[in-house]
Write an enzyme that holds these catalytic residues in place. Structure first.
Site, PDB file in Angstrom:
ATOM      1  N   TYR A 146       0.829  -1.163  -0.095  1.00  0.00           N
ATOM      2  CA  TYR A 146       0.066  -0.026  -0.022  1.00  0.00           C
ATOM      3  C   TYR A 146       0.918   1.305   0.157  1.00  0.00           C
ATOM      4  O   TYR A 146       1.235   1.785   0.895  1.00  0.00           O
ATOM      5  CB  TYR A 146      -1.083  -0.094   1.126  1.00  0.00           C
ATOM      6  CG  TYR A 146      -2.200  -0.784   0.741  1.00  0.00           C
ATOM      7  CD1 TYR A 146      -2.398  -1.168  -0.603  1.00  0.00           C
ATOM      8  CD2 TYR A 146      -3.328  -1.221   1.626  1.00  0.00           C
ATOM      9  CE1 TYR A 146      -3.665  -1.909  -0.951  1.00  0.00           C
ATOM     10  CE2 TYR A 146      -4.277  -1.966   1.286  1.00  0.00           C
ATOM     11  CZ  TYR A 146      -4.290  -2.323  -0.130  1.00  0.00           C
ATOM     12  OH  TYR A 146      -5.584  -3.220  -0.473  1.00  0.00           O
ATOM     13  N   ASP A 202     -11.971  -8.882   3.773  1.00  0.00           N
ATOM     14  CA  ASP A 202     -13.416  -8.648   3.129  1.00  0.00           C
ATOM     15  C   ASP A 202     -13.909  -9.947   2.677  1.00  0.00           C
ATOM     16  O   ASP A 202     -14.783 -10.167   2.880  1.00  0.00           O
ATOM     17  CB  ASP A 202     -12.955  -7.805   1.663  1.00  0.00           C
ATOM     18  CG  ASP A 202     -13.305  -6.350   2.029  1.00  0.00           C
ATOM     19  OD1 ASP A 202     -12.820  -5.784   3.251  1.00  0.00           O
ATOM     20  OD2 ASP A 202     -13.682  -5.404   1.273  1.00  0.00           O
ATOM     21  N   ASP A 211      -6.176  -7.016   3.646  1.00  0.00           N
ATOM     22  CA  ASP A 211      -6.998  -6.094   3.377  1.00  0.00           C
ATOM     23  C   ASP A 211      -8.347  -6.893   2.355  1.00  0.00           C
ATOM     24  O   ASP A 211      -9.361  -7.008   2.829  1.00  0.00           O
ATOM     25  CB  ASP A 211      -6.823  -4.770   2.619  1.00  0.00           C
ATOM     26  CG  ASP A 211      -7.894  -3.767   2.037  1.00  0.00           C
ATOM     27  OD1 ASP A 211      -8.768  -3.911   2.946  1.00  0.00           O
ATOM     28  OD2 ASP A 211      -7.568  -2.714   1.506  1.00  0.00           O
TER      29      ASP A 211
HETATM   30  C1  IPM Z   1      -9.783  -0.974   5.308  1.00  0.00           C
HETATM   31  C2  IPM Z   1     -10.125  -0.147   4.015  1.00  0.00           C
HETATM   32  C3  IPM Z   1      -8.960   1.078   3.810  1.00  0.00           C
HETATM   33  C4  IPM Z   1      -7.647   0.396   3.711  1.00  0.00           C
HETATM   34  C5  IPM Z   1      -9.348   2.203   2.937  1.00  0.00           C
HETATM   35  C6  IPM Z   1     -10.594   2.535   3.117  1.00  0.00           C
HETATM   36  C7  IPM Z   1      -8.253   3.136   2.978  1.00  0.00           C
HETATM   37  O1  IPM Z   1      -9.756  -0.869   2.794  1.00  0.00           O
HETATM   38  O2  IPM Z   1      -9.780  -0.502   6.363  1.00  0.00           O
HETATM   39  O3  IPM Z   1      -9.794  -2.228   5.030  1.00  0.00           O
HETATM   40  O4  IPM Z   1      -7.018   0.151   2.703  1.00  0.00           O
HETATM   41  O5  IPM Z   1      -6.865   0.252   4.842  1.00  0.00           O
HETATM   42 MG    MG Z   2     -10.528  -2.924   3.401  1.00  0.00          MG
END
Ligand code: IPM
Ligand code: MG
Length: 372
Positions: free
Chosen positions: A148, A262, A258
Site C-alpha cells: 500500500y 473482506d 485487506d
Molecule cells: C480497510 C480499508 C482501507 C484500507 C481504505 C478505506 C483506505 O480498505 O480498512 O480495510 O485500505 O486500509
Molecule cells: Mg478494506
C-alpha cells in the site's frame, strides 16, 4: 460524556474512570457509535466493572466543517494521550475534491499512531446465513507498509507517474514490521486453536513476500506450541471458500490482508457485520470494517453489530495488556448479548430481520443487563 482534560495518568481508573475516546464519524456512525457506547456503559454498570470516562472528539465531516480538517490537530493531540478509542466510519469520498488525493482520515490516524496490527476476526453467528457457517478465524493484517504505497513512506507516496503513461508503485517490507505482526499472530493463535497460516506469494514476489514468510517462520520458532502452514495468496482464497472452517489465524501483508479480510467477513456472514481493531503495542482503536452507508444514515436501519463486536475486541485487548482485567468480562458479556440477540431472530434489515437500529440496541442492552 465530558471533554474535560484529565490530569495525571490517562491509563489509571481513578477519578473519572478509564478514559476512552469516541469519534462518531459520518453517516450511520452517528447512530451506531453512540449506541455502542450506551451498551458498554450498561454492561459496565451491571457488572460493577471500572467506569469508562468517554471522551468525545471531533472527527469526519463535522470536524471538516468546524475546523477545516476531518482529523483536527486537537483530536490527534487528545488521541496521543489515550490508550483506546472507538473510530466511527467516515464518508471521505464525499469530502471536497482537493482532500481526496490524501490518505483517508482513518488511514491518517493509523499512520500517526503506528497502529501496525489490523486484527479482523471472522466468526459466523447463529441466525445469520453464511457461506461458511462454521468459520471462526482471525485475519492479522500488517497495517503500515507492504504494497500500500499511499502509506508505506515516511514522507511522500510510494506511488508515482514519471510520465502520463507510466505509473509505478513501491512495495516496502521491513524485518521489523514483519516481525511485530508475526508476533501478534502467533500470540493470538496461542489463545485460540494454535495454528497460523502465513500468506505470501513467493513464486512471484520472491524477495518481498519471501522476507515476510522467512521472518514469520523465525517468529514461529519462538512459539513452539503453534503449528504453521504456508499458503500463496491466490490459493488461499479458494481454500477459504471451500473449507474456511479449517483456518485459525492468517497473517498477511497489508494488501493481501485487506482483500482477505473482506472475503472472510463475507464468508462468515456479511462484511457489514465484520469487526476489527487496529493496535500498536500501547494503543488500540476499534473500527468496524464497513463504511458510513450514507444512503441509510438517519433512517434507524443500520446494523450496529460490527461496531459492538469491535468495541468488545478493544476492551478484551485492553484487558490483555495494561487495562483493567474486568474489561475482558465486559467484552465477553457484549459479545454473548449480540449472539443471543441475533440467534433469537432480532436482526436489522441487512440480515433479513425486521428490527430497527434502536430496537436491536434495546434487545442487546436487555441481554447485557441480564447477562445472557
Ligand atoms: C480497510 C480499508 C482501507 C484500507 C481504505 C478505506 C483506505 O480498505 O480498512 O480495510 O485500505 O486500509
Ligand atoms: Mg478494506
Amino acid at each position: 460524556m465530558t471533554n474535560e482534560r484529565r490530569s495525571g495518568s490517562v491509563s489509571g481508573t481513578s477519578r473519572g474512570g478509564h478514559p476512552i475516546g469516541v469519534l462518531d464519524g459520518d453517516g450511520i456512525g452517528k447512530e451506531i457509535v453512540p449506541g455502542a457506547v450506551r451498551i458498554v456503559d450498561a454492561a459496565v454498570e451491571s457488572m460493577s466493572a471500572p467506569r469508562i470516562d468517554w471522551q468525545r472528539l471531533p472527527f469526519g465531516r463535522d470536524a471538516l466543517d468546524d475546523y477545516g480538517d476531518a482529523v483536527p490537530a486537537h483530536t490527534m493531540a487528545a488521541l496521543a494521550e489515550l490508550d483506546a478509542w472507538v473510530l466511527g466510519p467516515h464518508d471521505s469520498a464525499s469530502y471536497p475534491e482537493e482532500l481526496r488525493g490524501r490518505l483517508t482520515p482513518g488511514g491518517r490516524i493509523r499512520k500517526e499512531f503506528d497502529l501496525y496490527a489490523n486484527i479482523r476476526p471472522a466468526k459466523a453467528l447463529q441466525g445469520v446465513k453464511a457461506v461458511s457457517p462454521t468459520m471462526d478465524l482471525v485475519v492479522v493484517r500488517e497495517n503500515t507498509e507492504g504494497f500500500y504505497a499511499d502509506r508505506n513512506m515516511f514522507v511522500g507516496s510510494g506511488e508515482f507517474m514519471p510520465t502520463p503513461d507510466v505509473a509505478l508503485a513501491v512495495g516496502v517490507f521491513t524485518r521489523r514490521a514483519c516481525e511485530r505482526i508475526a508476533e501478534q499472530a502467533f500470540r493470538i493463535a496461542e489463545s485460540r486453536r494454535r495454528h497460523v497460516t502465513v500468506v505470501h506469494k513467493t513464486n512471484v514476489l520472491r524477495l518481498t513476500t519471501g522476507l515476510f514468510k522467512d521472518v514469520c517462520t523465525e517468529v514461529g520458532e519462538r512459539h513452539p506450541s503453534v503449528s504453521v502452514a504456508y499458503e500463496h495468496i491466490d490459493a488461499v482464497t479458494a481454500k477459504l471458500v471451500r473449507s474456511g472452517e479449517d483456518f485459525d489465524v492468517l497473517v498477511a501483508e497489508n494488501m493481501f490482508g485487506d482483500i482477505l479480510s473482506d472475503l472472510t467477513g463475507e464468508l462468515s456472514g456479511s462484511l457489514g457485520m465484520a469487526p476489527s481493531i487496529n493496535a500498536s503495542d500501547s494503543k488500540v482503536m476499534a473500527q468496524a470494517a464497513h463504511g458510513a452507508a450514507p444512503d441509510i444514515a438517519g433512517h434507524n436501519r443500520a446494523n450496529p453489530t460490527a461496531v459492538l463486536l469491535s468495541v468488545a475486541a478493544m476492551l478484551e485487548h485492553l484487558a490483555a495488556g495494561d487495562g483493567p482485567s474486568e474489561f475482558a468480562h465486559v467484552g465477553g458479556r457484549i459479545r454473548s448479548a449480540v449472539d443471543t440477540t441475533i440467534a433469537s431472530g432480532v436482526g436489522t434489515a441487512d440480515i433479513g430481520g425486521l428490527a430497527s437500529t434502536s430496537e436491536f440496541l434495546e434487545t442487546v442492552t436487555a441481554h447485557v443487563v441480564r447477562g445472557a
